[in-house]
Design a protein around this motif. Structure first.
Motif, PDB file in Angstrom:
ATOM      1  N   UNK A  32       0.994  -1.030  -0.016  1.00 16.94           N
ATOM      2  CA  UNK A  32       0.008   0.199  -0.210  1.00 16.94           C
ATOM      3  C   UNK A  32       1.006   1.607   0.175  1.00 16.94           C
ATOM      4  N   UNK A  33       1.216   1.764  -1.033  1.00 17.62           N
ATOM      5  CA  UNK A  33       1.508   3.102  -1.471  1.00 17.62           C
ATOM      6  C   UNK A  33       1.753   4.847   0.288  1.00 17.62           C
ATOM      7  N   UNK A  34       2.576   5.045  -0.203  1.00 22.57           N
ATOM      8  CA  UNK A  34       2.833   6.217   1.656  1.00 22.57           C
ATOM      9  C   UNK A  34       1.774   7.250   1.668  1.00 22.57           C
ATOM     10  N   UNK A  35       1.092   7.289   0.127  1.00 19.99           N
ATOM     11  CA  UNK A  35       0.308   8.575   0.093  1.00 19.99           C
ATOM     12  C   UNK A  35      -1.345   7.534   0.735  1.00 19.99           C
ATOM     13  N   UNK A  36      -1.335   6.270   0.237  1.00 17.92           N
ATOM     14  CA  UNK A  36      -2.738   5.868   0.630  1.00 17.92           C
ATOM     15  C   UNK A  36      -3.138   5.444   2.131  1.00 17.92           C
ATOM     16  N   UNK A  37      -1.748   5.178   2.609  1.00 19.65           N
ATOM     17  CA  UNK A  37      -1.715   4.825   4.393  1.00 19.65           C
ATOM     18  C   UNK A  37      -1.658   6.601   4.989  1.00 19.65           C
ATOM     19  N   UNK A  38      -1.862   7.222   4.738  1.00 18.48           N
ATOM     20  CA  UNK A  38      -1.341   8.629   5.196  1.00 18.48           C
ATOM     21  C   UNK A  38      -3.049   8.972   4.893  1.00 18.48           C
ATOM     22  N   UNK A  39      -3.390   8.280   4.356  1.00 23.79           N
ATOM     23  CA  UNK A  39      -4.941   9.106   3.546  1.00 23.79           C
ATOM     24  C   UNK A  39      -5.928   7.870   4.956  1.00 23.79           C
ATOM     25  N   UNK A  40      -5.782   6.344   4.443  1.00 19.72           N
ATOM     26  CA  UNK A  40      -6.525   5.912   5.778  1.00 19.72           C
ATOM     27  C   UNK A  40      -6.913   6.481   7.031  1.00 19.72           C
ATOM     28  N   UNK A  41      -5.791   6.977   7.142  1.00 22.53           N
ATOM     29  CA  UNK A  41      -5.545   7.490   8.594  1.00 22.53           C
ATOM     30  C   UNK A  41      -6.053   8.734   8.564  1.00 22.53           C
ATOM     31  N   UNK A  42      -6.018   9.546   7.830  1.00 23.21           N
ATOM     32  CA  UNK A  42      -6.362  11.066   7.747  1.00 23.21           C
ATOM     33  C   UNK A  42      -8.919  10.634   8.105  1.00 23.21           C
ATOM     34  N   UNK A  43      -8.593   9.121   7.062  1.00 20.89           N
ATOM     35  CA  UNK A  43     -10.137   9.178   8.025  1.00 20.89           C
ATOM     36  C   UNK A  43     -10.386   8.406   8.575  1.00 20.89           C
ATOM     37  N   UNK A  44      -9.930   7.383   9.182  1.00 18.36           N
ATOM     38  CA  UNK A  44      -9.570   7.033  10.336  1.00 18.36           C
ATOM     39  C   UNK A  44      -9.821   5.652  10.269  1.00 18.36           C
ATOM     40  N   UNK A  45     -10.050   5.236   9.717  1.00 20.62           N
ATOM     41  CA  UNK A  45      -9.469   3.313   9.116  1.00 20.62           C
ATOM     42  C   UNK A  45      -7.964   2.837   9.655  1.00 20.62           C
ATOM     43  N   UNK A  46      -6.831   3.392   9.281  1.00 21.59           N
ATOM     44  CA  UNK A  46      -5.938   3.380  10.522  1.00 21.59           C
ATOM     45  C   UNK A  46      -5.730   4.219  11.461  1.00 21.59           C
ATOM     46  N   UNK A  47      -4.461   4.035  12.506  1.00 20.23           N
ATOM     47  CA  UNK A  47      -4.368   4.494  12.865  1.00 20.23           C
ATOM     48  C   UNK A  47      -2.341   4.570  13.566  1.00 20.23           C
ATOM     49  N   UNK A  48      -1.087   5.468  13.479  1.00 22.01           N
ATOM     50  CA  UNK A  48       0.119   5.599  13.596  1.00 22.01           C
ATOM     51  C   UNK A  48      -0.156   5.679  15.386  1.00 22.01           C
ATOM     52  N   UNK A  49       0.962   5.964  15.942  1.00 20.19           N
ATOM     53  CA  UNK A  49       0.922   5.838  16.895  1.00 20.19           C
ATOM     54  C   UNK A  49       2.182   6.673  17.172  1.00 20.19           C
ATOM     55  N   UNK A  50       2.033   7.856  16.423  1.00 20.96           N
ATOM     56  CA  UNK A  50       3.735   8.834  16.872  1.00 20.96           C
ATOM     57  C   UNK A  50       4.483   8.836  15.605  1.00 20.96           C
TER      58      UNK A  50
END
Length: 159
Positions: free
Chosen positions: A15-33
């Motif tokens: 999964x490209x980093x841009x998609x990961x950032x989008x998924x985080x933005x919409x709340x599908x995934x969450x980073x820990x910092x």
């Protein structure tokens, strides 16, 4: 629990980093910092990304997929929704098999012209009465067919 940065997650999941950032933005995934400028994730995010990809492959929208995770982020997938999607996929499979067989017949038909073939004429009548569920277009990644936008919005698509 091990932590991975966004580049490692992208490499392992595809999964490209841009998609990961989008998924985080919409709340599908969450980073820990972050470590420096790079987002950090628990390794468990790889399982969640696999579930998201499976849901997308099955035709669920990102909103529907988001609804399949409970408050704690654990999968909470409504079985009735899965049965409904499986039934929808079965209808699409039947339609695509019929279309495949029709194309093969037309390609191999021994009639002098297609319009002289009774099977082809019957296919034309059927196609004029019932819109196709799929149109020949490519998915975002360039592979396979994707449902037509007109059909997903509820209007008919004609061949």
């Amino acid at each position: 629990m091990s932590r991975l940065d966004i580049g490692e997650i992208a490499e392992r999941s595809g999964v490209p980093p841009s998609t990961l950032r989008y998924y985080e933005e919409i709340g599908l995934i969450r980073s820990d910092g972050r470590r420096g400028l790079r987002r950090q994730f628990d390794a468990d995010v790889l399982l969640k990304l696999s579930l998201i990809n499976l849901g997308k492959a099955a035709g669920f929208s990102l909103d529907e997929i988001a609804g399949m995770f409970g408050q704690n982020g654990e999968p909470d997938i409504p079985r009735a929704q899965l049965h409904a999607k499986a039934s929808e996929l079965q209808r699409q499979i039947v339609g695509l098999r019929t279309l495949r067989d029709a194309l093969r017949h037309v390609a191999d038909c021994p009639a002098p012209t297609h319009l002289e073939c009774p099977t082809f004429r019957a296919l034309l009548k059927t196609a004029s009465r019932r819109p196709l569920a799929y149109e020949p277009s490519r998915s975002a990644d360039g592979t396979g067919l994707r449902p037509s936008r007109q059909r997903r919005r509820g209007s008919a698509v004609t061949p």
